[in-house]
Design an enzyme around this catalytic site. Sequence first.
Site, short mmCIF file in Angstrom:
data_model
loop_
_atom_site.label_atom_id
_atom_site.label_comp_id
_atom_site.label_asym_id
_atom_site.label_seq_id
_atom_site.Cartn_x
_atom_site.Cartn_y
_atom_site.Cartn_z
N ASP A 200 -3.45 -3.38 -6.09
CA ASP A 200 -2.84 -2.04 -6.11
C ASP A 200 -1.36 -2.01 -6.43
OD1 ASP A 200 -5.31 -1.09 -5.43
OD2 ASP A 200 -4.71 -0.19 -3.54
N ASP B 176 -12.70 0.15 4.80
CA ASP B 176 -11.53 0.46 3.98
C ASP B 176 -10.45 1.18 4.77
OD1 ASP B 176 -12.70 -0.53 1.60
OD2 ASP B 176 -13.81 1.33 1.34
N ASP C 16 0.83 -1.20 0.00
CA ASP C 16 0.00 0.00 0.00
C ASP C 16 0.87 1.26 0.00
OD1 ASP C 16 -2.63 0.96 -0.11
OD2 ASP C 16 -2.73 1.30 2.04
#
Length: 459
Positions: free
Chosen positions: A235, A414, A189
Site C-alpha cells: 500500500d 482485515d 497505512d
Amino acid sequence: MHYPLSLALAFLPFGIQAQQTLWGQCGGQGYSGATSCVAGATCATVNEYYAQCTPAAGTSSATTLKTTTSSTTAAVTTTTTTQSPTGSASPTTTASASGNPFSGYQLYVNPYYSSEVASLAIPSLTGSLSSLQAAATAAAKVPSFVWLDTAAKVPTMGDYLADIQSQNAAGANPPIAGQFVVYDLPDRDCAALASNGEYSIADNGVEHYKSYIDSIREILVQYSDVHTLLVIEPDSLANLVTNLNVAKCANAESAYLECTNYALTQLNLPNVAMYLDAGHAGWLGWPANQQPAADLFASVYKNASSPAAVRGLATNVANYNAWTISSCPSYTQGNSVCDEQQYINAIAPLLQAQGFDAHFIVDTGRNGKQPTGQQAWGDWCNVINTGFGERPTTDTGDALVDAFVWVKPGGESDGTSDSSATRYDAHCGYSDALQPAPEAGTWFQAYFVQLLTNANPAF
C-alpha cells in the site's frame, strides 16, 4: 493494510463478569466490554489494542502458534511454457540474472499460519462444519508469506531460514525458498486506520525503520545460501499515487520514499528477489492512475540505483480481484481494466519505457470467487462472498507474471467492525464486510469458513 497476528498468545486471567463469545473481543486499549469468555474459550492478548476469545483446548501453550508444522513445504507448479526464461536453481544467483526467481524452487509453508489453522480453526469446525476439516487441513499446507509487520517478528525470519537451510542441506528437492513481507513503515497505512503500525515519523520513525531493515539484512546475509522472496511495503507507494490529499499521506511522502529506498538498497543481496507492492487494478489500474503510478515506481527503482534484486511488482496483495474475468463486475464502475492481467499488461510497457523491466507476482489467496460481494471496488475490509483462489504456481500463462502467490494469509482479519475501537475503519462496518469482525491480523473464524466454502479450485 492488513497484517498478521502477533508471534504468540499470552493468556491472562480476568475477573468474573459478562462473558464474551468465541472469537469475540475480550480486552485491549480503550475496550470497555466483557473481559471473560464463555466456557471452552480463553482470553488471549494479541497486542495492546486487542485480546480475543480463542478455543482453550487448542491454545494451551503460548508457543503453539509458532512451532507447529515448521518443516512443511509445498512445491510450486512449473509446467508452463509461456514464462519468463527459467534460470538456475542456485539460491545465490541474483534474481534479475536468473530470470523467474520462483522457478526451480518449492515454497516454504508459513508455519505460523499453519498452526493458526491447526490450533484455532480446525477445533471449531464441528457439527455441520466438520465436513470442512479436510479442506482446512489442505489450506494450512498452502505456502503463504510471513509478514514482518513489527520489529519483534524479525527474529522469526532467522528461525524459518534456519529451518529451510537445514531441509535444503538434507536434500530438499527442489530446494526450498522463503517468502516474507517487509511491512513496518513509519506512519504506515496512511490512508486508513485498521493497520496503523508501531513507528511514528514524529518519534524518530525513519531511524527506527532503518534499524528494522538492518536487522532483516543481517539475517539475510547470515543465511546467504537460502533463496528468499520479499514483498516490499504493501500500500505504501500506491498511497503516494492517489492519496496525497490525505494529510497523513502527504506528511509521510518523503519518509516513505526515504525508507523504501533504504530497504531496496540494503536488501539488494544475491540471495534475494524483491517485488514492490503496486496496489491492484481497482486502485492504480484506472487509466488516469497508470502513468503516475509507473512514473513513481520507475523513479523509486532508479533512485535506488536499479537494484539487481528488484525483480518487479506485486499486485492484488490482500485484495480480491480476478486474475482474468470475462465480464467486468458492476462494482468496477466502468473501468475496462477490471482484472489483474489487464492492469499488469497496461502498466508494464509504461515501466519498460522508463528502464524498469518489471515482472510481477499476483496474490490469488482470496480471489477464487468472482464476482465478489463488493458494493464498491474500493471496499477492502473482510469482503463477503470471497473464496480461496489459485494455489501458488509459476504456471501463469503470461510472460510478465512470475507466479501466483498467497501473500495474505486467508482467515486473518482485515480490521475490526467495532466502531468504538481505536483502529476502527469505516470500511470494516460496510454492508459488504463480514461482521462482527475482530482486529486486523487476529483470527476470524467465520471468514476462514467463507474462504473454504467458496474456494476455487476447491480443496
